[in-house]
Design a protein around this motif. Structure first.
Motif, PDB file in Angstrom:
ATOM      1  N   ARG A 242      46.917  18.071  15.681  1.00  0.00           N
ATOM      2  CA  ARG A 242      48.127  18.833  15.377  1.00  0.00           C
ATOM      3  C   ARG A 242      48.175  20.140  16.158  1.00  0.00           C
ATOM      4  O   ARG A 242      49.207  20.521  16.691  1.00  0.00           O
ATOM      5  N   VAL A 243      47.043  20.830  16.196  1.00  0.00           N
ATOM      6  CA  VAL A 243      46.951  22.094  16.924  1.00  0.00           C
ATOM      7  C   VAL A 243      45.616  22.163  17.650  1.00  0.00           C
ATOM      8  O   VAL A 243      44.686  21.438  17.340  1.00  0.00           O
ATOM      9  N   LEU A 244      45.516  23.050  18.623  1.00  0.00           N
ATOM     10  CA  LEU A 244      44.267  23.281  19.330  1.00  0.00           C
ATOM     11  C   LEU A 244      43.297  23.962  18.388  1.00  0.00           C
ATOM     12  O   LEU A 244      43.576  25.030  17.863  1.00  0.00           O
ATOM     13  N   ASP A 245      42.173  23.317  18.134  1.00  0.00           N
ATOM     14  CA  ASP A 245      41.164  23.918  17.256  1.00  0.00           C
ATOM     15  C   ASP A 245      39.771  23.532  17.735  1.00  0.00           C
ATOM     16  O   ASP A 245      39.608  22.832  18.738  1.00  0.00           O
ATOM     17  N   GLN A 246      38.772  23.979  17.022  1.00  0.00           N
ATOM     18  CA  GLN A 246      37.382  23.774  17.419  1.00  0.00           C
ATOM     19  C   GLN A 246      37.014  22.297  17.471  1.00  0.00           C
ATOM     20  O   GLN A 246      36.231  21.885  18.324  1.00  0.00           O
TER      21      GLN A 246
ATOM     22  N   LYS B 295      55.019  26.466  20.139  1.00  0.00           N
ATOM     23  CA  LYS B 295      56.383  26.706  19.685  1.00  0.00           C
ATOM     24  C   LYS B 295      56.302  27.064  18.205  1.00  0.00           C
ATOM     25  O   LYS B 295      55.666  26.341  17.424  1.00  0.00           O
ATOM     26  N   ALA B 296      56.903  28.174  17.837  1.00  0.00           N
ATOM     27  CA  ALA B 296      56.838  28.641  16.453  1.00  0.00           C
ATOM     28  C   ALA B 296      57.311  27.551  15.490  1.00  0.00           C
ATOM     29  O   ALA B 296      58.317  26.887  15.718  1.00  0.00           O
ATOM     30  N   GLY B 297      56.550  27.358  14.435  1.00  0.00           N
ATOM     31  CA  GLY B 297      56.907  26.400  13.395  1.00  0.00           C
ATOM     32  C   GLY B 297      56.637  24.952  13.745  1.00  0.00           C
ATOM     33  O   GLY B 297      57.089  24.060  13.028  1.00  0.00           O
ATOM     34  N   ASN B 298      55.893  24.693  14.825  1.00  0.00           N
ATOM     35  CA  ASN B 298      55.630  23.322  15.262  1.00  0.00           C
ATOM     36  C   ASN B 298      54.156  23.118  15.575  1.00  0.00           C
ATOM     37  O   ASN B 298      53.432  24.061  15.880  1.00  0.00           O
TER      38      ASN B 298
END
Length: 171
Positions: A66-70, A121-124
């Motif tokens: 979903r998002v860039l993470d560890q 992108k904000a909210g995404n």
């Protein structure tokens, strides 16, 4: 009693035994494309592709986040193989209409072949992804091995039967 497979009810992905929490909503399993040579000439009407048993072209698996993470970044070290395990529950309908469940498991081992950090992108979500070159894959249904391919250790089994057993005896 016969059952009709209908869908994946739920699944989780694990990296070295730890559940990945930032996964995207779907994972596409790698395709098996046989390596082959085209046969033609005297005694053959036209041509046909002849697979080399047990040989497959490069297989890739994209792991969405979903998002860039560890968890995504941890897969980027190309000197270390990544071992992922996908565990899911298949939903089925039996011959009287009852819903039943059966386990499915896919294990893949490979190395990072590509990394897309995604977009902001904000909210995404960011649509981050890591692409692995697959060196090993095991697919199990109802705790029974269906397909096992280990490119490094020369293993290719269908329903637990070593398809390469005869050729291994010869070499």
């Amino acid at each position: 009693m016969k059952t009709i497979p209908t869908k994946i009810n739920k699944y989780n992905v694990y990296n070295a035994g730890n559940r990945l929490l930032g996964m995207g909503d779907e994972v596409t399993l790698p395709s098996f494309e046989a390596s082959s040579e085209t046969v033609s000439g005297a005694g053959v009407l036209g041509e046909f592709d002849d697979p080399t048993v047990g040989y497959f072209s490069n297989m890739e698996q994209e792991i969405p986040f979903r998002v860039l993470d560890q968890e995504a970044v941890d897969m980027l070290d190309q000197t270390k193989a990544v071992q992922l395990e996908l565990r899911g529950g298949q939903q089925t309908t039996n011959s009287v209409g009852d819903i039943e469940f059966r386990p499915m498991r896919v294990v893949v081992r490979g190395r990072m072949a590509g990394f897309d950090p995604g977009k902001v992108k904000a909210g995404n979500g960011m649509e981050t992804s890591v692409k692995l070159t697959i060196l090993y894959i095991l697919i199990e249904l109802e705790d029974k091995p269906m397909v096992e391919l280990d490119k490094i250790n020369e293993v290719f089994k269908i329903r637990g039967v070593d398809v390469l057993a005869k050729i291994k005896e010869m070499c």
